[in-house]
Design a protein around this motif. Structure first.
Motif, PDB file in Angstrom:
ATOM      1  N   ALA A   1       0.829  -1.202   0.000  1.00 42.36           N
ATOM      2  CA  ALA A   1       0.000   0.000   0.000  1.00 42.36           C
ATOM      3  C   ALA A   1       0.868   1.259   0.000  1.00 42.36           C
ATOM      4  N   ALA A   2       0.302   2.337  -0.500  1.00 44.77           N
ATOM      5  CA  ALA A   2       1.012   3.617  -0.521  1.00 44.77           C
ATOM      6  C   ALA A   2       1.424   4.023   0.887  1.00 44.77           C
ATOM      7  N   SER A   3       2.592   4.660   0.991  1.00 46.28           N
ATOM      8  CA  SER A   3       3.174   4.976   2.291  1.00 46.28           C
ATOM      9  C   SER A   3       2.587   6.210   2.954  1.00 46.28           C
ATOM     10  N   LYS A   4       1.765   6.950   2.244  1.00 46.37           N
ATOM     11  CA  LYS A   4       1.135   8.134   2.820  1.00 46.37           C
ATOM     12  C   LYS A   4      -0.322   7.834   3.151  1.00 46.37           C
ATOM     13  N   PRO A   5      -0.726   7.944   4.430  1.00 41.23           N
ATOM     14  CA  PRO A   5      -2.113   7.630   4.809  1.00 41.23           C
ATOM     15  C   PRO A   5      -3.117   8.539   4.116  1.00 41.23           C
ATOM     16  N   THR A   6      -4.272   7.991   3.821  1.00 37.95           N
ATOM     17  CA  THR A   6      -5.370   8.793   3.290  1.00 37.95           C
ATOM     18  C   THR A   6      -6.495   8.915   4.317  1.00 37.95           C
TER      19      THR A   6
ATOM     20  N   LEU B   1       2.846   4.464  12.486  1.00 39.94           N
ATOM     21  CA  LEU B   1       2.532   3.883  11.182  1.00 39.94           C
ATOM     22  C   LEU B   1       3.375   2.631  10.998  1.00 39.94           C
ATOM     23  N   GLU B   2       2.734   1.523  10.642  1.00 35.54           N
ATOM     24  CA  GLU B   2       3.460   0.287  10.381  1.00 35.54           C
ATOM     25  C   GLU B   2       2.774  -0.468   9.254  1.00 35.54           C
ATOM     26  N   TYR B   3       3.580  -1.194   8.513  1.00 36.46           N
ATOM     27  CA  TYR B   3       3.009  -2.098   7.518  1.00 36.46           C
ATOM     28  C   TYR B   3       2.629  -3.413   8.189  1.00 36.46           C
ATOM     29  N   LEU B   4       1.571  -4.008   7.693  1.00 37.59           N
ATOM     30  CA  LEU B   4       1.103  -5.288   8.213  1.00 37.59           C
ATOM     31  C   LEU B   4       0.961  -6.260   7.050  1.00 37.59           C
ATOM     32  N   VAL B   5       1.724  -7.353   7.086  1.00 31.55           N
ATOM     33  CA  VAL B   5       1.634  -8.363   6.034  1.00 31.55           C
ATOM     34  C   VAL B   5       0.323  -9.123   6.177  1.00 31.55           C
ATOM     35  N   ARG B   6      -0.384  -9.272   5.080  1.00 31.75           N
ATOM     36  CA  ARG B   6      -1.670  -9.942   5.056  1.00 31.75           C
ATOM     37  C   ARG B   6      -1.512 -11.378   4.537  1.00 31.75           C
ATOM     38  N   PRO B   7      -2.488 -12.242   4.796  1.00 30.34           N
ATOM     39  CA  PRO B   7      -2.383 -13.638   4.360  1.00 30.34           C
ATOM     40  C   PRO B   7      -2.179 -13.827   2.857  1.00 30.34           C
ATOM     41  N   ASP B   8      -2.640 -12.872   2.038  1.00 26.39           N
ATOM     42  CA  ASP B   8      -2.470 -13.014   0.588  1.00 26.39           C
ATOM     43  C   ASP B   8      -1.108 -12.518   0.105  1.00 26.39           C
ATOM     44  N   GLY B   9      -0.239 -12.123   1.046  1.00 28.03           N
ATOM     45  CA  GLY B   9       1.097 -11.662   0.684  1.00 28.03           C
ATOM     46  C   GLY B   9       1.220 -10.172   0.485  1.00 28.03           C
ATOM     47  N   SER B  10       0.095  -9.461   0.484  1.00 28.83           N
ATOM     48  CA  SER B  10       0.141  -8.007   0.352  1.00 28.83           C
ATOM     49  C   SER B  10       0.520  -7.370   1.690  1.00 28.83           C
ATOM     50  N   ALA B  11       0.804  -6.088   1.662  1.00 24.40           N
ATOM     51  CA  ALA B  11       1.140  -5.367   2.895  1.00 24.40           C
ATOM     52  C   ALA B  11       0.275  -4.117   2.984  1.00 24.40           C
TER      53      ALA B  11
ATOM     54  N   LEU C   1      -0.843  -0.581   4.894  1.00 26.72           N
ATOM     55  CA  LEU C   1      -0.344   0.477   5.772  1.00 26.72           C
ATOM     56  C   LEU C   1      -1.350   0.658   6.897  1.00 26.72           C
ATOM     57  N   THR C   2      -0.879   0.655   8.143  1.00 25.04           N
ATOM     58  CA  THR C   2      -1.812   0.741   9.266  1.00 25.04           C
ATOM     59  C   THR C   2      -1.410   1.806  10.275  1.00 25.04           C
ATOM     60  N   HIS C   3      -2.439   2.414  10.859  1.00 28.08           N
ATOM     61  CA  HIS C   3      -2.248   3.208  12.066  1.00 28.08           C
ATOM     62  C   HIS C   3      -2.272   2.227  13.239  1.00 28.08           C
ATOM     63  N   VAL C   4      -1.298   2.327  14.107  1.00 28.25           N
ATOM     64  CA  VAL C   4      -1.234   1.433  15.263  1.00 28.25           C
ATOM     65  C   VAL C   4      -1.555   2.234  16.513  1.00 28.25           C
ATOM     66  N   ILE C   5      -2.639   1.876  17.178  1.00 28.76           N
ATOM     67  CA  ILE C   5      -3.075   2.610  18.366  1.00 28.76           C
ATOM     68  C   ILE C   5      -3.415   1.631  19.484  1.00 28.76           C
ATOM     69  N   GLN C   6      -3.325   2.104  20.700  1.00 30.96           N
ATOM     70  CA  GLN C   6      -3.629   1.266  21.859  1.00 30.96           C
ATOM     71  C   GLN C   6      -4.970   1.658  22.476  1.00 30.96           C
ATOM     72  N   ILE C   7      -5.789   0.655  22.722  1.00 28.50           N
ATOM     73  CA  ILE C   7      -7.109   0.835  23.332  1.00 28.50           C
ATOM     74  C   ILE C   7      -7.153   0.022  24.624  1.00 28.50           C
ATOM     75  N   ARG C   8      -7.532   0.688  25.705  1.00 26.78           N
ATOM     76  CA  ARG C   8      -7.490   0.016  27.011  1.00 26.78           C
ATOM     77  C   ARG C   8      -8.790   0.235  27.788  1.00 26.78           C
TER      78      ARG C   8
END
Length: 227
Positions: free
Chosen positions: A147-152, A177-187, A189-196
């Protein structure tokens, strides 16, 4: 022999993130992947995926060139240079995460990168005895569909959705911001946040697609700590 088994088991587990310690010591070359579903929050079912992990051992040890062992930044430079040489990738694709030394050897952990952004679940590690590499594990992927490296989607806009889905509140830990590898081999782009939710005793790290706003995966800190 017991120490030998524990040495290689600890190295492999750090890469594959799976409960497979009983199989150590590992064969010369092996591959493992984990893929499972997790129910979290208000009935939300998500995939937890770690890509194929290749793990190799080098018998009594693999000699490193003098330039590796005399690196300016010690274990960090040695690790990154070794990973680049093993996987034939540029320096920009590797980032040092951590490293330490014990009575039995040295260990280093790195992450795969793309355009300066780390992958959450594409990692590698190296173990040394003395100046010799004795094992190397990697779940780095071939970068084909990324995925593109700039969030939309702005991270602030997805926090309420994550709070509702995971039945908690954003805990003000700085998002990343981190990339997350998906089961289909794609990656993705994700926002990583903590919820408690302190009252309910839950604490999640959510990976939210930075282009669609969908929650793709979570780390359950409480459940994983109890394993």
């Amino acid at each position: 022999m017991v120490l030998f088994k524990r040495f290689f088991a600890s190295v492999f587990l750090a890469v594959v993130y799976a409960s497979v310690a009983e199989a150590a010591p590992w064969p010369e070359s092996s591959k493992h992947a984990t893929h499972r579903s997790r129910n979290v929050g208000r009935g939300l079912q998500l995939e937890v995926f770690h890509p194929d992990t290749t793990f190799k051992t080098f018998g009594t040890g693999l000699e490193q060139p003098v330039s590796f062992t005399r690196a300016v930044n010690g274990i960090e430079d040695s690790a990154m240079t070794f990973v680049q040489s093993q996987l034939n990738i540029p320096a920009s694709d590797v980032g040092f995460k951590s490293g330490y030394t014990t009575d039995t050897g040295k260990f280093a952990y790195v992450k795969q990168y793309h355009n300066g952004i780390p992958f959450a679940n594409a990692v590698a590690n190296i173990a040394w005895k003395g100046d010799k590499v004795v094992s190397f594990g990697s779940s780095f992927i071939k970068k084909k569909k990324i995925a593109a490296s700039k969030p939309t989607v702005d991270v602030k806009s997805i926090i309420p959705k994550a709070e509702q889905a995971l039945d908690g509140k954003y805990n003000d830990h700085p998002p990343s911001l981190e990339y997350l590898v998906r089961p289909d081999g794609s990656a993705s782009l994700t926002h990583v946040i903590q919820i408690r939710n302190e009252e309910a005793g839950t604490w999640y790290e959510a990976f939210v697609d930075a282009h669609s706003g969908d929650i793709l995966s979570v780390t359950d800190f409480v459940a994983d700590a109890s394993v």
